[in-house]
Scaffold this active site. Structure first.
Site, short mmCIF file in Angstrom:
data_model
loop_
_atom_site.label_atom_id
_atom_site.label_comp_id
_atom_site.label_asym_id
_atom_site.label_seq_id
_atom_site.Cartn_x
_atom_site.Cartn_y
_atom_site.Cartn_z
N HIS A 28 0.84 -1.20 0.00
CA HIS A 28 0.00 0.00 0.00
C HIS A 28 0.88 1.25 0.00
CE1 HIS A 28 -2.44 -3.26 1.62
NE2 HIS A 28 -3.51 -2.57 1.29
N HIS A 262 -3.84 3.54 -3.36
CA HIS A 262 -4.02 2.97 -2.03
C HIS A 262 -3.34 1.61 -1.86
CE1 HIS A 262 -5.89 1.72 1.75
NE2 HIS A 262 -6.16 0.58 1.15
N GLU A 410 -18.12 -3.34 24.13
CA GLU A 410 -17.33 -4.57 24.08
C GLU A 410 -16.29 -4.57 22.97
OE1 GLU A 410 -21.04 -6.13 26.19
OE2 GLU A 410 -20.64 -4.74 24.54
N HIS A 472 -29.31 -14.08 24.22
CA HIS A 472 -28.30 -13.97 25.27
C HIS A 472 -27.71 -15.33 25.67
CE1 HIS A 472 -29.57 -9.88 25.49
NE2 HIS A 472 -28.91 -9.62 26.61
#
Length: 667
Positions: A28, A262, A410, A472
């Protein structure tokens, strides 16, 4: 003259990067060409010493946009970190020190593994938290032993990833003033202009997060970048983001400002034009003028002097505060008090309880044993039982606390914890409900890849969650984590096995550990304990030397096989009960031990686990059976769900009789 030499050094970064990518036919080039001035200017201002990449008080640098790795390798080469031109020539080749993305523990000077976008800026937040906490602990008036900045270069992709927003929000809340992010704002991503998917006002977003926002309109203006970094460092109550307007692929006429710069080599003709445009010698490839190395020597010497000054400061600190200096050395050694972990008190429990509860008790025992323990939960500490009762909370107002409040974040929590761990000096853990480990998986994978001993406390491990229902209730998560190389997964059957899991997590030093814990209460077995460190062991043995059937399980289901063995004995079938809290540790044992626990001649085997069956087949063989869940759960009381899904003593007994009978018939 000095600025002209700096510009020559900046162009050396561009040329080395372009040549390396062209030689490997992979890489890159856009970021190294576009961000070279910004990165070089930062590195000339950082406190670091290429001759000693492990100097404790160095500023930390994280290339969050890790695809631009040649930028970092070129910097490491020029600043004396031991990356040679030959290493650069071997960019992206097997076994080289210059892999496709920067790798922690592989290349000197690389602070952390980056590549998955957004992870790096989260790691930087973790390092800034570590610096603030350690500085509060060890610094005294006139003795700033811990006093460094954490810098990160991010790209548009990093800021598009949601994980970066989570971490940035927390960094603003915590007022991490020694965190400085440089944003390579070039308005280009792989698919073209960022306008097709990313039109937000990043400056306003970061202002809303509580950051200081600075702007540099010309990414090649060394003085403007330098002044912005100085301004960022003057703000002590907020993290800073410096938005630098760069041109991707700068210097290459055919590629500059285009998406094609890129992620693909420039091409031989374009590399030639780049060098002509920069007034650079075309041949040989990887040519760097001697003036560049002379220019770099002054920066390298400056870094050496800065460490020497710190070493002298620490020597005086040691004389004035010998106890603190000893603690500092101990904290950064990475060692824990094994003697205390092996004491009777650490392993002692006297009643049945959920393993999340026994883990909570252990964490509070550890708070007295491991002074540099730090950790927390994603807004679930009361449920995860991860709060250290004798420690305060880490906050913008109080850096002394060891309890971290990550909020409902999280994704970022795990990546931030990686940063804390990689920083050194602290022993970190983080926690959430097991089902939400899916949100953490990217960072957990990087923990394992980097061999970082992070502890993940994952509670509410099965359909035992009950009324919360299938959203859950984890099913496939155990199999997913067990499939992850270098991740040690523990699903303990009682409190003593939970102690074993924590013992391993804090002493192994080479892998992260996932503790998978119950919501519901479990029995305490007389026979359990340190044997759990072998991953699988005989909890209750058969009467015969060779049992009729082997019953194996982890976690809460060990209770079922324990009771089933007694029922089978009443029916004349001799069963061996094997607890398997950790596949990884059992598989690592020698063949003689594994044979002693699960003899190959015993083909009648039953495995029981309230999760996906995936993975247990290697233990039960072709003739055995697995009582598991290969569907999603349901909403209802835990005890009813366990019965509905077949997790009963009666079902275990029935399956065992069936397997034993079938083997006798077929023989």
């Amino acid at each position: 003259m000095s600025r002209e030499l700096d510009k020559l050094s900046i162009n050396a970064i561009r040329v080395l990067s372009a040549d390396a990518i062209e030689k490997s036919k992979s890489g890159h080039p856009g970021l190294p060409l576009g961000a070279a001035t910004m990165a070089f200017t930062l590195w000339t201002k950082m406190n670091h010493n290429g001759r000693n990449p492990h100097w404790d008080n160095r500023d930390k640098f994280i290339l969050s946009a890790g695809h631009g790795s040649m930028l970092e390798y070129s910097l490491l080469h020029l600043f004396g970190y031991g990356v040679t031109v030959d290493d650069i020539k071997n960019f992206r080749q097997v076994g080289s020190l210059t892999p496709g993305h920067p790798e922690y523990g592989h290349t000197e000077g690389v602070e952390i593994t980056t590549g998955p976008l957004g992870q790096g800026i989260c790691n930087a937040v973790g390092m800034a938290i570590a610096e603030a906490h350690l500085a509060n602990k060890f610094n005294k008036e006139n003795y700033k032993i811990v006093d460094h900045y954490t810098y990160s270069i991010v790209g548009d992709g990093c800021l598009m990833e949601g994980i970066s927003g989570e971490a940035s929000s927390l960094a603003g809340t915590l007022g991490l003033g020694k965190l400085v992010v440089l944003y390579d704002s070039n308005n280009i991503s792989i698919e073209g202009s960022t306008d097709i998917a990313f039109r937000e006002d990043v400056a306003k977003r970061y202002e809303a997060y509580g950051w200081q926002v600075l702007k540099v309109e010309d990414g090649n203006d060394i003085d403007a970048i330098s002044n912005a970094i100085d301004t960022a460092k003057m703000e002590t109550s907020k993290p800073s983001i410096i938005i630098v307007k760069n041109q991707i692929g700068f210097g290459c006429p055919a590629k500059q400002g285009k998406a094609s710069a890129h992620g693909e080599p420039l091409g031989a003709e374009n590399v030639k034009e780049l060098k002509e445009n920069l007034n650079w010698k075309a041949e040989p490839a990887f040519y760097v003028p001697s003036e560049v190395y002379s220019n770099m020597n002054k920066y390298i010497e400056n870094g050496i002097c800065k460490e020497e000054k710190w070493n002298q400061l620490f020597k005086e600190y040691k004389e004035s505060y010998p106890q603190l200096a000893e603690e500092y050395t101990n904290w950064f050694s990475g060692k824990v008090d094994r003697e205390a972990l092996e004491s009777e008190e650490f392993w002692k429990f006297d009643k049945a309880m959920a393993t999340r509860q026994s883990s909570g008790e252990i964490i509070n025992r550890l708070a007295e044993i491991v002074p540099n323990l730090i950790g927390g939960s994603a807004d679930l500490a009361p449920s995860n039982k991860t709060h250290m009762n004798t420690r305060g909370d880490f906050s913008a107002e109080d850096r002394s606390g060891s309890n971290l409040h990550f909020g409902v974040r999280e994704h970022a929590m795990a990546a931030i914890t990686n940063g804390i761990c990689a920083h050194g000096g602290l022993v970190p853990y983080c926690s959430t409900f097991f089902v939400f480990s899916d949100y953490m998986k990217g960072a957990m994978r990087l923990s394992a890849l980097m061999k970082l001993p992070v502890t993940y406390v994952l509670t509410h491990d099965s359909i035992g969650v009950g009324e919360d229902g299938p959203t859950h209730q984890p099913i496939e998560q155990l199999a997913a984590l067990r499939s992850l190389p270098n991740m040690t997964v523990f699903r303990p059957a009682d409190s003593k096995e939970t102690a074993a899991a924590w013992y391993y997590a804090l002493t192994n030093g080479n892998s992260p550990t996932s503790l998978v814990l119950t919501r519901q209460s479990l029995p305490l077995y007389d026979e359990s304990g340190k044997q759990a460190l072998k991953g699988g062991y005989i909890l209750k043995d058969s009467k015969k030397e060779t049992p009729d059937v082997i019953l194996m399980a982890s976690g809460s289901e060990v209770e079922l096989i324990y009771k089933a063995a007694d029922e089978l004995a009443n029916k004349g079938i001799d069963a061996r009960v094997v607890s398997v809290p950790s596949f990884e540790l059992f598989d690592a044992q020698d063949e003689s031990y594994k044979e002693s626990v699960m003899p190959k001649c015993v083909r009648a085997r039953i495995a029981v686990e309230a999760a996906s069956s995936f993975g247990w087949h290697k233990y039960v063989g072709l003739d055995g059976e697995i009582i598991s869940i290969d569907t999603f759960g349901a909403s209802g009381k835990a005890e009813i769900l366990f019965e509905q899904f077949g997790f009963t003593v009666e079902n275990v007994v029935g399956k065992a009789i069936k397997v034993v009978t079938n083997i006798k018939i077929n023989n």
